[in-house]
Design a protein around this motif. Structure first.
Motif, PDB file in Angstrom:
ATOM      1  N   ALA A  83       0.826  -1.210   0.000  1.00 33.20           N
ATOM      2  CA  ALA A  83       0.000   0.000   0.000  1.00 33.20           C
ATOM      3  C   ALA A  83       0.861   1.262   0.000  1.00 33.20           C
ATOM      4  O   ALA A  83       0.439   2.308  -0.501  1.00 33.20           O
ATOM      5  N   ARG A  84       2.068   1.156   0.530  1.00 34.49           N
ATOM      6  CA  ARG A  84       2.994   2.296   0.535  1.00 34.49           C
ATOM      7  C   ARG A  84       3.822   2.370  -0.746  1.00 34.49           C
ATOM      8  O   ARG A  84       4.701   3.198  -0.856  1.00 34.49           O
ATOM      9  N   GLY A  85       3.554   1.449  -1.693  1.00 35.42           N
ATOM     10  CA  GLY A  85       4.200   1.527  -2.987  1.00 35.42           C
ATOM     11  C   GLY A  85       5.409   0.629  -3.186  1.00 35.42           C
ATOM     12  O   GLY A  85       6.081   0.726  -4.211  1.00 35.42           O
ATOM     13  N   TRP A  86       5.703  -0.251  -2.249  1.00 32.00           N
ATOM     14  CA  TRP A  86       6.855  -1.135  -2.404  1.00 32.00           C
ATOM     15  C   TRP A  86       6.490  -2.304  -3.301  1.00 32.00           C
ATOM     16  O   TRP A  86       5.476  -2.958  -3.079  1.00 32.00           O
ATOM     17  N   PRO A  87       7.327  -2.608  -4.301  1.00 28.24           N
ATOM     18  CA  PRO A  87       7.021  -3.689  -5.248  1.00 28.24           C
ATOM     19  C   PRO A  87       7.431  -5.057  -4.709  1.00 28.24           C
ATOM     20  O   PRO A  87       8.368  -5.681  -5.182  1.00 28.24           O
ATOM     21  N   ILE A  88       6.728  -5.515  -3.689  1.00 31.23           N
ATOM     22  CA  ILE A  88       7.062  -6.807  -3.078  1.00 31.23           C
ATOM     23  C   ILE A  88       5.834  -7.697  -3.090  1.00 31.23           C
ATOM     24  O   ILE A  88       4.699  -7.218  -3.110  1.00 31.23           O
ATOM     25  N   ASP A  89       6.065  -9.008  -3.098  1.00 32.06           N
ATOM     26  CA  ASP A  89       4.961  -9.953  -2.973  1.00 32.06           C
ATOM     27  C   ASP A  89       5.172 -10.884  -1.784  1.00 32.06           C
ATOM     28  O   ASP A  89       4.408 -11.811  -1.569  1.00 32.06           O
ATOM     29  N   GLY A  90       6.206 -10.645  -1.002  1.00 29.79           N
ATOM     30  CA  GLY A  90       6.469 -11.443   0.187  1.00 29.79           C
ATOM     31  C   GLY A  90       7.746 -10.974   0.870  1.00 29.79           C
ATOM     32  O   GLY A  90       8.444 -10.085   0.375  1.00 29.79           O
ATOM     33  N   VAL A  91       8.011 -11.564   2.019  1.00 27.72           N
ATOM     34  CA  VAL A  91       9.241 -11.250   2.747  1.00 27.72           C
ATOM     35  C   VAL A  91       9.998 -12.545   3.012  1.00 27.72           C
ATOM     36  O   VAL A  91       9.407 -13.621   3.100  1.00 27.72           O
ATOM     37  N   ARG A  92      11.287 -12.420   3.105  1.00 22.65           N
ATOM     38  CA  ARG A  92      12.168 -13.541   3.436  1.00 22.65           C
ATOM     39  C   ARG A  92      12.791 -13.187   4.790  1.00 22.65           C
ATOM     40  O   ARG A  92      13.587 -12.257   4.881  1.00 22.65           O
ATOM     41  N   ILE A  93      12.415 -13.909   5.815  1.00 21.00           N
ATOM     42  CA  ILE A  93      12.859 -13.582   7.179  1.00 21.00           C
ATOM     43  C   ILE A  93      14.043 -14.464   7.536  1.00 21.00           C
ATOM     44  O   ILE A  93      13.978 -15.685   7.433  1.00 21.00           O
ATOM     45  N   ARG A  94      15.100 -13.843   7.963  1.00 24.51           N
ATOM     46  CA  ARG A  94      16.313 -14.544   8.376  1.00 24.51           C
ATOM     47  C   ARG A  94      16.709 -14.045   9.768  1.00 24.51           C
ATOM     48  O   ARG A  94      16.419 -12.919  10.144  1.00 24.51           O
ATOM     49  N   VAL A  95      17.388 -14.912  10.498  1.00 18.74           N
ATOM     50  CA  VAL A  95      17.889 -14.526  11.819  1.00 18.74           C
ATOM     51  C   VAL A  95      19.349 -14.132  11.668  1.00 18.74           C
ATOM     52  O   VAL A  95      20.151 -14.879  11.116  1.00 18.74           O
ATOM     53  N   ARG A  96      19.679 -12.952  12.130  1.00 17.33           N
ATOM     54  CA  ARG A  96      21.059 -12.464  12.148  1.00 17.33           C
ATOM     55  C   ARG A  96      21.339 -12.021  13.583  1.00 17.33           C
ATOM     56  O   ARG A  96      20.985 -10.918  13.985  1.00 17.33           O
ATOM     57  N   PRO A  97      21.951 -12.905  14.363  1.00 20.37           N
ATOM     58  CA  PRO A  97      22.203 -12.559  15.768  1.00 20.37           C
ATOM     59  C   PRO A  97      23.042 -11.295  15.886  1.00 20.37           C
ATOM     60  O   PRO A  97      23.971 -11.070  15.114  1.00 20.37           O
ATOM     61  N   GLN A  98      22.674 -10.489  16.846  1.00 19.62           N
ATOM     62  CA  GLN A  98      23.425  -9.272  17.105  1.00 19.62           C
ATOM     63  C   GLN A  98      24.494  -9.570  18.143  1.00 19.62           C
ATOM     64  O   GLN A  98      24.406 -10.541  18.888  1.00 19.62           O
ATOM     65  N   ALA A  99      25.492  -8.730  18.166  1.00 21.98           N
ATOM     66  CA  ALA A  99      26.581  -8.904  19.116  1.00 21.98           C
ATOM     67  C   ALA A  99      26.041  -8.867  20.541  1.00 21.98           C
ATOM     68  O   ALA A  99      25.130  -8.104  20.855  1.00 21.98           O
ATOM     69  N   VAL A 100      26.593  -9.711  21.378  1.00 20.68           N
ATOM     70  CA  VAL A 100      26.174  -9.770  22.771  1.00 20.68           C
ATOM     71  C   VAL A 100      26.651  -8.512  23.481  1.00 20.68           C
ATOM     72  O   VAL A 100      27.816  -8.127  23.392  1.00 20.68           O
ATOM     73  N   LYS A 101      25.720  -7.886  24.155  1.00 24.68           N
ATOM     74  CA  LYS A 101      26.058  -6.678  24.895  1.00 24.68           C
ATOM     75  C   LYS A 101      26.716  -7.066  26.212  1.00 24.68           C
ATOM     76  O   LYS A 101      26.390  -8.098  26.802  1.00 24.68           O
ATOM     77  N   GLU A 102      27.627  -6.220  26.653  1.00 28.41           N
ATOM     78  CA  GLU A 102      28.287  -6.487  27.936  1.00 28.41           C
ATOM     79  C   GLU A 102      27.268  -6.364  29.052  1.00 28.41           C
ATOM     80  O   GLU A 102      26.424  -5.476  29.033  1.00 28.41           O
TER      81      GLU A 102
END
Length: 175
Positions: A112-131
């Motif tokens: 609806a906001r104009g993005w030409p997508i028909d789906g999403v690909r979700i991946r997990v990218r762990p973030q660095a562990v905070k102290e």
């Protein structure tokens, strides 16, 4: 062998630019000021595709921030759109699972906001562990610790009385 190119190391001779002294500092005096990424990428046409990609990701990030709850928007990083699929990177599996539940609505809202997508690909990218946060180093004056001890002695036996006695003893022992 260094993982850095000779050009990126401080003090390394450069093919172009300001001359460096033996210590590696610039002869011209002041160090360079930080520059905006868009400013650097707009200097030459060679970076035009990269700049377009950076601007696209920034725009998707803004739209995701408006469409998703705060806890999700701050932990999700958008990627590029490839074959009609928007890549989204979640900080951990629980957020990815929650995002998968919201996927149909999110795709519809982005379309609806104009993005030409028909789906999403979700991946997990762990973030660095905070102290972990540093343990509290609160200090209490001997007068305060003595007042807590006196208060704990006047209270009837209870969890509060035990906690006050333990805290007073810990602070009196430090002195």
């Amino acid at each position: 062998m260094s993982r850095f190119s000779p050009i990126s190391r401080p003090g390394a001779p450069r093919a172009t630019g300001a001359a460096r002294s033996p210590g590696g500092s610039r002869k011209s005096g002041a160090p360079r000021a930080p520059q905006l990424l868009t400013e650097v990428l707009s200097r030459t046409d060679a970076f035009a595709p990269l700049r377009a990609g950076v601007e696209q990701i920034a725009a998707i990030q803004r739209d995701l921030g408006a469409l998703l709850p705060d806890y999700l928007a701050t932990s999700i990083e958008p990627g590029f759109i490839k074959d009609g699929k928007l890549a989204l990177f979640a900080a951990h599996n629980a957020l990815a699972a929650r995002l998968r539940h919201l996927e149909p609505r999110l795709v519809a809202d982005l379309q609806a906001r104009g993005w030409p997508i028909d789906g999403v690909r979700i991946r997990v990218r762990p973030q660095a562990v905070k102290e972990p946060p540093q343990p509290k180093q609160a200090r209490m004056t001997p007068v305060g610790a003595a007042a807590l001890a006196t208060l704990s002695e006047t209270l009837p036996p209870s969890p509060l009385q035990e906690a006050l006695a333990k805290m007073a003893a810990r602070h009196l022992r430090r002195r």
